[in-house]
Design an enzyme around this catalytic site. Structure first.
Site, PDB file in Angstrom:
ATOM      1  N   ASP A 124      35.862 -38.948 -14.946  1.00 45.82           N
ATOM      2  CA  ASP A 124      36.854 -38.754 -16.013  1.00 45.82           C
ATOM      3  C   ASP A 124      37.923 -39.844 -15.992  1.00 45.82           C
ATOM      4  O   ASP A 124      38.408 -40.283 -17.045  1.00 45.82           O
ATOM      5  CB  ASP A 124      37.532 -37.380 -15.871  1.00 45.82           C
ATOM      6  N   ASN A 135      32.632 -37.163 -20.974  1.00 45.54           N
ATOM      7  CA  ASN A 135      32.946 -35.790 -21.378  1.00 45.54           C
ATOM      8  C   ASN A 135      34.345 -35.444 -20.883  1.00 45.54           C
ATOM      9  O   ASN A 135      34.621 -34.326 -20.470  1.00 45.54           O
ATOM     10  CB  ASN A 135      31.902 -34.831 -20.802  1.00 45.54           C
ATOM     11  N   ASP A 159      40.207 -23.166 -15.214  1.00 48.80           N
ATOM     12  CA  ASP A 159      39.279 -23.924 -14.363  1.00 48.80           C
ATOM     13  C   ASP A 159      39.080 -23.232 -13.010  1.00 48.80           C
ATOM     14  O   ASP A 159      37.949 -23.004 -12.570  1.00 48.80           O
ATOM     15  CB  ASP A 159      39.787 -25.354 -14.138  1.00 48.80           C
ATOM     16  N   GLU A 174      32.691 -27.880 -20.423  1.00 50.56           N
ATOM     17  CA  GLU A 174      31.544 -28.718 -20.066  1.00 50.56           C
ATOM     18  C   GLU A 174      30.220 -28.130 -20.552  1.00 50.56           C
ATOM     19  O   GLU A 174      29.258 -28.832 -20.820  1.00 50.56           O
ATOM     20  CB  GLU A 174      31.509 -28.940 -18.557  1.00 50.56           C
ATOM     21  N   HIS A 192      30.415 -29.778 -13.363  1.00 51.81           N
ATOM     22  CA  HIS A 192      30.886 -29.951 -11.982  1.00 51.81           C
ATOM     23  C   HIS A 192      31.367 -28.660 -11.346  1.00 51.81           C
ATOM     24  O   HIS A 192      31.132 -28.390 -10.177  1.00 51.81           O
ATOM     25  CB  HIS A 192      31.998 -31.007 -11.974  1.00 51.81           C
ATOM     26  N   ARG A 193      32.073 -27.832 -12.132  1.00 44.80           N
ATOM     27  CA  ARG A 193      32.663 -26.630 -11.515  1.00 44.80           C
ATOM     28  C   ARG A 193      31.595 -25.588 -11.173  1.00 44.80           C
ATOM     29  O   ARG A 193      31.735 -24.837 -10.213  1.00 44.80           O
ATOM     30  CB  ARG A 193      33.747 -26.021 -12.411  1.00 44.80           C
ATOM     31  N   LYS A 209      32.290 -35.753 -12.056  1.00 40.94           N
ATOM     32  CA  LYS A 209      33.302 -35.697 -13.133  1.00 40.94           C
ATOM     33  C   LYS A 209      34.714 -35.641 -12.564  1.00 40.94           C
ATOM     34  O   LYS A 209      35.616 -36.286 -13.078  1.00 40.94           O
ATOM     35  CB  LYS A 209      33.041 -34.484 -14.041  1.00 40.94           C
TER      36      LYS A 209
END
Ligand SMILES: O=C(O)C1=C[C@@H](OP(=O)(O)O)[C@@H](O)[C@H](O)C1
Ligand SMILES: C=C(OP(=O)(O)O)C(=O)O
Length: 426
Positions: free
Chosen positions: A49, A93, A313, A341, A385-386, A411
């Site tokens: 990012d 993204n 998040d 995402e 990613h999360r 990311k």
């Protein structure tokens, strides 16, 4: 596709130092680029990012020098005079690059095409474009109305009174706030709908203040910014550790501690996601709070029922902690998980069920009842990613789990699995 099989972890202990915050890194880079003067940014995050923001700024004539490990950036501010890039700006993204640049470039003389990954073309930007167009901006949708990619013919904007819909993403208001000082006149922004993810607005206002610009926030209903201002470099600025990234280590220590010292965020944190630590105390984690670090130990974990609108998040981490807590967990008021995402509500429900949980997926909530036994399974990560990071909790709780496409953590946290391994005992 690459896969990573995590073997059962019996204990986590030791210390981790968090990488810099994504939200702070990209805000600071953009304002340092727009500012008068040179800014030395310390503890910058090195991830996809941030790379996208850096690449875009360089394409627009900003000189940025990075040290070897890319955590110190020296940014020569252009005093508001970004130049038209030759090519389209590819922003991956990265919402924290795409949305703020949309607003800032609409107020910068030149022509800019903003593109991204396929998923970026499914993430709405209409509320921001509506507000900018109401202020006179020339922004066109190149494919679908309300979605990237965008063609922006930037020009001087006058400011004035404007409404913005805050119900899907706070990043639209963040973008408008960061652009407002560049307008010729003063701006008064009125929020339409309920403003989501409010703590991110505090981050924005805090960073703008460090660059010499004040925002008047009237109870998150109206925001006022004076026009014709130049951002001023604070010369040296430190990026706090990433509080969302901290959530994985807080959760790991709560499930399998050991004692884990998490350096980089604490009670002085400016990031809303530090609130995840309070939620985990409610769940049963034992946490000692210091100004800039947390010390976390295991506890008897119990399900909770929370409104997670302020911590969208980090709340994903709670969804996997829920697998190992006593009783059900409900995470509410998280409709916008669907436009990040991936559709995170659908994806988390699917993957939690694969592990064995009973899940109710609502339009804007998820309820998770922990399974009696954990299934041995592969976790699909949907280029999110999360999802990759929070499902490592299955291993932390003592079960083998395979994470598909673990590289998607690039990311925001490319070294995540190495850092987790460094505090883990099999
Ligand atoms: O402004 C920011 O830095 C962010 C705001 C939040 O998005 P929304 O406001 O869209 O919820 C968050 O999910 C994202 O990771 C970062
Ligand atoms: C939603 C996220 O990213 P973005 O900044 O692209 O919105 C995230 O990092 O979880």
């Amino acid at each position: 596709m690459e896969q990573l099989t995590l073997r059962p972890i019996s204990k986590v202990s030791g210390s981790v130092t968090l990488p810099g915050s994504k939200s702070l890194s990209n805000r600071i880079l953009l304002l340092a680029a727009l500012a008068q003067g040179t800014t030395e940014v310390h503890n910058l995050l090195d991830s996809d990012d941030i790379r996208h923001m850096l690449g875009a700024l360089e394409q627009m004539g900003v000189s940025v020098t990075l040290n070897d490990d890319k955590t110190i950036a020296t940014v020569d501010g252009c005093a508001g005079r970004l130049t038209s890039p030759k090519d389209a700006l590819f922003l991956g993204n990265a919402g924290t690059a795409y949305r703020p640049l949309t607003a800032v470039l609409a107020a910068t003389v030149g022509e800019f095409e903003l593109i991204g990954e396929p998923r970026m073309e499914e993430r709405p930007v209409g509320h921001l474009v509506d507000a900018m167009q109401a202020l006179g901006a020339d922004i066109k949708y190149l494919k679908n109305k309300d979605y990237p990619p965008l063609l922006i013919k930037g020009k001087a904007l006058q400011g004035g009174e404007v409404e913005i819909d805050g119900s899907i993403s706070s990043q639209f208001l963040t973008a408008l706030l960061m652009a407002a000082p560049l307008f010729a006149g003063d701006t008064k922004i009125r929020i339409k709908g309920d403003l989501v993810s409010k703590p991110y607005i505090d981050i924005t206002i805090g960073v703008m203040a460090q660059f010499g610009v004040d925002v008047v926030n009237d109870n998150y209903q109206t925001f006022s910014v004076k026009g014709e201002q130049v951002y001023h470099s604070p010369k040296r600025i430190m990026v706090e550790g990433d509080a969302s990234s901290a959530s994985y280590f807080i959760a790991a220590a709560a499930i399998a501690g050991g004692e884990v010292v998490i350096n980089g965020v604490g009670k002085k944190s400016v990031q809303g996601d530090i609130g995840f630590a309070n939620v985990m105390e409610q769940v049963g984690a034992q946490i000692d709070w210091y100004d800039e670090k947390l010390v976390v130990r295991k506890g008897e974990l119990q399900g909770v029922d929370i409104d997670a609108n302020a911590i969208p998040d980090a709340a994903m981490t709670l969804a996997t902690v829920a697998l190992f807590a006593k009783g059900p967990t409900a995470i509410r008021n998280i409709y916008n998980w669907r436009v990040k995402e991936t559709d995170r509500l659908a994806a988390m429900a699917t993957e939690l069920r694969k592990v064995g949980a009973e899940v109710v997926e609502g339009n804007d909530f998820i309820e998770i009842t922990p399974p009696k036994n954990i299934n041995l399974t592969d976790i699909d990560t949907y280029n999110d990613h999360r999802i990759a990071m929070c499902f490592s909790m299955v291993a932390v709780a003592g079960h083998t789990v395979t994470i598909n496409d673990p590289g998607c953590t690039a990311k925001t946290f490319p070294t995540y699995f190495d850092v987790l391994t460094s505090i883990s005992t099999e």
